[in-house]
Scaffold this motif. Structure first.
Motif, PDB file in Angstrom:
ATOM      1  N   TYR A   1       0.762  -1.092  -0.153  1.00 29.53           N
ATOM      2  CA  TYR A   1      -0.093   0.012   0.026  1.00 29.53           C
ATOM      3  C   TYR A   1       0.907   1.348  -0.052  1.00 29.53           C
ATOM      4  N   ALA A   2       0.001   2.419  -0.204  1.00 27.05           N
ATOM      5  CA  ALA A   2       0.874   3.834  -0.350  1.00 27.05           C
ATOM      6  C   ALA A   2      -0.186   4.439   0.369  1.00 27.05           C
ATOM      7  N   TYR A   3       0.193   5.479   1.227  1.00 27.52           N
ATOM      8  CA  TYR A   3      -0.955   6.597   1.610  1.00 27.52           C
ATOM      9  C   TYR A   3       0.049   7.912   2.041  1.00 27.52           C
ATOM     10  N   GLY A   4      -0.694   8.976   2.217  1.00 30.42           N
ATOM     11  CA  GLY A   4      -0.215  10.199   2.414  1.00 30.42           C
ATOM     12  C   GLY A   4      -1.592  11.415   2.723  1.00 30.42           C
ATOM     13  N   ALA A   5      -0.958  12.391   2.749  1.00 28.44           N
ATOM     14  CA  ALA A   5      -2.038  13.518   2.767  1.00 28.44           C
ATOM     15  C   ALA A   5      -1.475  15.033   2.409  1.00 28.44           C
ATOM     16  N   PRO A   6      -2.484  16.042   2.148  1.00 28.02           N
ATOM     17  CA  PRO A   6      -1.900  17.287   1.787  1.00 28.02           C
ATOM     18  C   PRO A   6      -1.102  17.858   3.031  1.00 28.02           C
TER      19      PRO A   6
ATOM     20  N   ALA B   1      13.379  30.133   1.255  1.00 23.42           N
ATOM     21  CA  ALA B   1      12.227  30.083   2.158  1.00 23.42           C
ATOM     22  C   ALA B   1      11.032  29.779   1.444  1.00 23.42           C
ATOM     23  N   GLY B   2      10.838  30.129   0.094  1.00 27.11           N
ATOM     24  CA  GLY B   2       9.550  29.723  -0.610  1.00 27.11           C
ATOM     25  C   GLY B   2       9.384  28.413  -0.684  1.00 27.11           C
ATOM     26  N   VAL B   3      10.507  27.639  -0.924  1.00 26.47           N
ATOM     27  CA  VAL B   3      10.373  26.308  -1.092  1.00 26.47           C
ATOM     28  C   VAL B   3       9.568  25.259  -0.109  1.00 26.47           C
ATOM     29  N   THR B   4       9.780  25.715   1.223  1.00 28.03           N
ATOM     30  CA  THR B   4       9.061  25.064   2.311  1.00 28.03           C
ATOM     31  C   THR B   4       7.886  25.912   2.763  1.00 28.03           C
ATOM     32  N   ALA B   5       7.176  26.807   1.926  1.00 25.01           N
ATOM     33  CA  ALA B   5       6.007  27.518   2.287  1.00 25.01           C
ATOM     34  C   ALA B   5       4.914  26.687   1.920  1.00 25.01           C
ATOM     35  N   GLU B   6       3.966  26.360   2.843  1.00 27.73           N
ATOM     36  CA  GLU B   6       2.876  25.534   2.668  1.00 27.73           C
ATOM     37  C   GLU B   6       1.592  26.127   2.766  1.00 27.73           C
ATOM     38  N   THR B   7       0.538  25.857   1.714  1.00 26.22           N
ATOM     39  CA  THR B   7      -0.552  26.478   1.700  1.00 26.22           C
ATOM     40  C   THR B   7      -1.835  25.660   2.079  1.00 26.22           C
ATOM     41  N   GLY B   8      -1.516  24.438   2.319  1.00 21.95           N
ATOM     42  CA  GLY B   8      -2.575  23.604   2.569  1.00 21.95           C
ATOM     43  C   GLY B   8      -3.025  22.826   1.321  1.00 21.95           C
ATOM     44  N   ILE B   9      -2.756  23.378   0.163  1.00 26.56           N
ATOM     45  CA  ILE B   9      -3.182  22.878  -1.278  1.00 26.56           C
ATOM     46  C   ILE B   9      -1.936  22.611  -1.953  1.00 26.56           C
ATOM     47  N   ARG B  10      -0.691  22.917  -1.620  1.00 28.26           N
ATOM     48  CA  ARG B  10       0.591  23.047  -2.675  1.00 28.26           C
ATOM     49  C   ARG B  10       1.383  21.753  -2.609  1.00 28.26           C
TER      50      ARG B  10
ATOM     51  N   LEU C   1      -1.663   6.319  -6.211  1.00 29.36           N
ATOM     52  CA  LEU C   1      -1.824   7.322  -5.202  1.00 29.36           C
ATOM     53  C   LEU C   1      -1.875   8.694  -5.644  1.00 29.36           C
ATOM     54  N   LEU C   2      -0.737   9.112  -6.613  1.00 31.74           N
ATOM     55  CA  LEU C   2      -0.463  10.436  -6.942  1.00 31.74           C
ATOM     56  C   LEU C   2      -1.150  10.644  -8.250  1.00 31.74           C
ATOM     57  N   SER C   3      -1.681   9.846  -9.160  1.00 33.19           N
ATOM     58  CA  SER C   3      -2.242  10.232 -10.186  1.00 33.19           C
ATOM     59  C   SER C   3      -3.417  11.185 -10.082  1.00 33.19           C
ATOM     60  N   PRO C   4      -4.295  10.782  -9.051  1.00 35.06           N
ATOM     61  CA  PRO C   4      -5.476  11.878  -8.923  1.00 35.06           C
ATOM     62  C   PRO C   4      -5.230  13.203  -8.437  1.00 35.06           C
ATOM     63  N   ARG C   5      -3.923  13.323  -7.707  1.00 35.93           N
ATOM     64  CA  ARG C   5      -3.835  14.560  -6.851  1.00 35.93           C
ATOM     65  C   ARG C   5      -3.831  15.658  -7.641  1.00 35.93           C
ATOM     66  N   ARG C   6      -4.108  16.654  -6.951  1.00 35.17           N
ATOM     67  CA  ARG C   6      -4.118  18.062  -7.903  1.00 35.17           C
ATOM     68  C   ARG C   6      -3.135  19.175  -7.221  1.00 35.17           C
ATOM     69  N   GLU C   7      -2.486  18.690  -6.170  1.00 32.65           N
ATOM     70  CA  GLU C   7      -1.363  19.556  -5.673  1.00 32.65           C
ATOM     71  C   GLU C   7      -0.302  19.775  -6.657  1.00 32.65           C
ATOM     72  N   GLU C   8       0.583  20.879  -6.552  1.00 33.61           N
ATOM     73  CA  GLU C   8       1.635  21.055  -7.482  1.00 33.61           C
ATOM     74  C   GLU C   8       2.693  20.134  -7.400  1.00 33.61           C
ATOM     75  N   ARG C   9       2.904  19.368  -6.353  1.00 37.18           N
ATOM     76  CA  ARG C   9       3.905  18.688  -6.172  1.00 37.18           C
ATOM     77  C   ARG C   9       3.677  17.544  -4.912  1.00 37.18           C
TER      78      ARG C   9
END
Length: 187
Positions: free
Chosen positions: A72-77, A94-103, A129-137
């Motif tokens: 299995y594989a799992y995760g979350a935004p 600094a911008g590399v680690t800035a999270e928005t909740g949807i990034r 797991l990753l194909s349906p994700r809409r985050e940028e990364r």
């Protein structure tokens, strides 16, 4: 060789019923490591699983060969202000680690039982797991003592951001990795 593996998708609403299966597979896959490494204990993993599966947006895929779970594989935004990057030991802008909740989607776990290793099952779970994700990364952590795993992720397009040691007792040193999720630009 993975054509016989059926992938099933789950969400946080199903986490409680899925928990015993995830713990059983973990206990089998990490049996040897858990004997000498407190970080690999089933109890520590169970706590982490409970934390992850309670997060908004948690998703999980489980592969089955007939009625046998193969991995299995799992995760979350990552939420805004995520602690994920708190143990980063490499200087990054600094911008590399800035999270928005949807990034960023954090791939927390990916594991395959021994009989199905080297069959393409890990890649199949990863993609499902990753194909349906809409985050940028996406991001994940790879134990630095596992260079073959690190190389495998690199072959799938992941790039190393730097060294990271989570603020968890007995945590090893990891490579923090990033993967652009191109489908995010489709929306």
């Amino acid at each position: 060789m993975t054509t016989g593996v059926e992938i099933r998708h789950y969400t946080g609403d199903q986490a409680a019923e899925l928990r015993p299966l995830l713990l059983d597979v973990y206990t089998e896959v990490y049996a040897a490591a858990a004997q000498s490494d407190p970080f690999a204990s089933t109890e520590r993993f169970a706590d982490g699983l409970d934390n992850w599966s309670a997060r908004p947006g948690w998703s999980c895929v489980v592969g089955y060969d007939g009625d046998q779970p193969v991995g299995y594989a799992y995760g979350a935004p990552l939420p805004e202000g995520a602690r994920w990057w708190g143990g980063l030991l490499t200087d990054v802008p600094a911008g590399v680690t800035a999270e928005t909740g949807i990034r960023t989607y954090a791939l927390s776990e990916l594991m395959v039982r021994t009989p199905w290793r080297k069959t393409g099952t890990a890649r199949q779970l990863h993609s499902a797991l990753l194909s349906p994700r809409r985050e940028e990364r996406a991001t994940l952590l790879v134990d630095q003592t596992h260079p073959k795993v690190h190389a495998l992720y690199e072959s799938w397009g992941w790039q190393t951001l730097g060294a990271l040691r989570p603020r968890i007792p007995d945590a090893p040193l990891f490579h923090a990795m990033l993967l652009p999720l191109p489908q995010a630009s489709d929306y």
